[in-house]
Design an enzyme around this catalytic site. Structure first.
Site, PDB file in Angstrom:
ATOM      1  N   ASN A 133       0.886  -1.066  -0.001  1.00 41.36           N
ATOM      2  CA  ASN A 133       0.075   0.034  -0.170  1.00 41.36           C
ATOM      3  C   ASN A 133       0.909   1.277   0.010  1.00 41.36           C
ATOM      4  O   ASN A 133       1.371   1.591   1.098  1.00 41.36           O
ATOM      5  CB  ASN A 133      -1.037   0.037   1.142  1.00 41.36           C
ATOM      6  N   ASN A 179     -10.244   6.871  10.459  1.00 46.36           N
ATOM      7  CA  ASN A 179      -9.913   8.196  10.357  1.00 46.36           C
ATOM      8  C   ASN A 179     -10.604   8.722   9.142  1.00 46.36           C
ATOM      9  O   ASN A 179     -11.178   9.966   9.154  1.00 46.36           O
ATOM     10  CB  ASN A 179      -8.357   8.435  10.318  1.00 46.36           C
ATOM     11  N   ARG A 213     -11.748  15.320   8.036  1.00 50.59           N
ATOM     12  CA  ARG A 213     -12.603  15.864   6.627  1.00 50.59           C
ATOM     13  C   ARG A 213     -13.882  16.051   6.923  1.00 50.59           C
ATOM     14  O   ARG A 213     -14.586  15.513   7.849  1.00 50.59           O
ATOM     15  CB  ARG A 213     -12.213  14.647   5.553  1.00 50.59           C
TER      16      ARG A 213
END
Ligand code: AMP
Length: 400
Positions: A7, A211, A241
């Site tokens: 990743n 998150n 966000r």
């Protein structure tokens, strides 16, 4: 077969080596600050000591070289040589409309991923760098791309189109794509399996609350709607966000605060969510939970808004699917947040949800957390995106 799952972010790289037969994680780790001073690698072989060391990593090729060196190290490695790594699975953030499923990576696929760079300018180029670095160091090892957006490609047009002039969809492919698809797919499937139900007959809402946070509606085994949009900014209130807002807020703020679009976008991405709502107390739910318990009004405000928004999406998706059989909580907060789960479920009486308080108090377990007479079943299902990527990689490599 041992599968290396990668990743790759712009300055970091997470990896896991997974045995596809036993599905055990053999080793995992993280490279941080790639291309920045103070780079370091963390490496944890299963059952062994975790190591961390600072070492220069000018680029991702060097980071992957260090990962392969750690995995094959004579003393602390977990494989003899690179021939024991059968395939590499890469997490790729944005597959646009080009990828509705995982795929074996070749030159054409790389070009098609590049064509999606516009849609995820921070993430896709980093994912591609990871692919190129692996190709250099393991040229004969098959590689698979697993896309965050792919699972959501089954959404019907009425769910993915925005109320904008249609030409913008035609010209620029502006639409809802959704993210966390690997997690939504894994958790919805796992929920059916865990309950001994037929995946193709079930209406499931998955709440991936970490998150980053998103909700999806999975009806009869396919995704029919999800809360994130063109980018991961839409939908739930997240760690930092903002989630859904009136788009006119951007113009309003630009005038009032004399900020550029880029500056406002940075506020919406990095300074909003529960961090902003808690007046900068924290984006971490462990801190917010502690604040809630101490009666801190900043923590209470942020948690209430976060839970309300999530409950609202569950209601919307119950409508979209004309009912819901199973609600799953997953990811950092979903798996470990009894308080958040309790508040969200307190809105769901109309779905016949009753929570088993004792089961809900557990953290990080695969568990039914509703009572036996709850009309809708509520589950906590730990997500495992790396395992899902390893499964996809193994499947595609075996199929050839
Ligand atoms: P993720 O993005 O899925 O890794 O989730 C990260 C978030 O999960 C952290 O920011 C925390 O807010 C939350 N989290 C992790 N562990 C716990 C815990 N034990 N209790 C409450 N929240 C947790």
């Amino acid at each position: 077969m041992n599968i290396l799952v990668i990743n790759c972010g712009s300055s970091s790289l997470k990896f896991q080596l997974i045995d596809s037969e036993s599905e055990a994680c053999i080793a995992k780790g993280l490279c941080e600050r790639i291309g920045i001073e103070g780079s370091r690698i963390t490496y944890s072989p299963a059952g062994g000591e975790k190591e961390q060391r600072e070492t220069p990593m000018p680029d991702h090729t060097e980071a992957i070289r260090l990962v392969l060196e750690a995995l094959t190290n004579e003393k602390t490695g977990v494989v003899k040589d690179l021939s024991q790594i059968g395939a590499v699975g890469h997490r790729i953030v944005h597959g646009g409309e080009k990828f509705a499923a995982s795929t074996l990576i070749d030159g054409d696929v790389i070009r098609a991923i590049e064509e999606c760079n516009d849609l995820a300018p921070l993430h896709n180029p980093a994912n591609l760098i990871g692919i190129e670095a692996c190709r250099k160091l393991m040229p004969n090892t098959p590689m698979v791309g697993v896309f965050d957006t792919a699972f959501h490609q089954t959404m019907p047009q009425e769910a993915y189109l925005y109320g904008l002039p249609y030409e913008y969809y035609q010209k620029y492919k502006i639409r809802r794509y959704g993210f966390h698809g690997t997690s939504h797919s894994y958790v919805s499937r796992r929920a059916a399996q865990f309950l001994g139900k037929d995946y193709s007959q079930l209406k499931t809402v998955v709440c991936h609350l970490g998150n980053g946070a998103s909700v999806s509606a999975v009806k009869n085994g396919v995704c029919v709607d999800t809360s994130m949009g063109l980018t991961p900014l839409e939908g739930l209130i997240m760690g930092t966000r903002c989630g859904d807002i009136d788009p006119a807020v951007i113009e309003f703020l630009a005038h009032k605060e004399n900020k550029t679009i880029d500056e406002i976008m940075a506020v919406l991405n990095k300074k909003s969510g529960v961090l902003g709502l808690s007046d900068n107390l924290s984006s971490d739910f462990r801190d917010l939970e502690a604040g809630w318990n101490a009666g801190d009004e900043n923590a209470v405000r942020a948690i209430r808004a976060f839970c309300y928004r999530t409950a609202k999406y569950i209601g919307a998706y119950a409508a979209a699917m004309n009912g819901v059989d199973v609600i799953c909580f997953t990811a950092g907060v979903g798996e470990n947040g009894p308080l958040v789960r309790r508040i969200i479920c307190s809105y769901l009486g109309y779905l016949g949800v009753t929570l088993d308080e004792e089961a809900n108090a557990l953290r990080g377990e695969e568990k039914v957390i509703s009572t036996p007479d709850s009309r809708t079943v509520v589950l906590s299902i730990p997500t495992n995106e790396e395992l899902a990527i390893a499964r996809e990689t193994c499947r595609l490599v075996k199929e050839g």
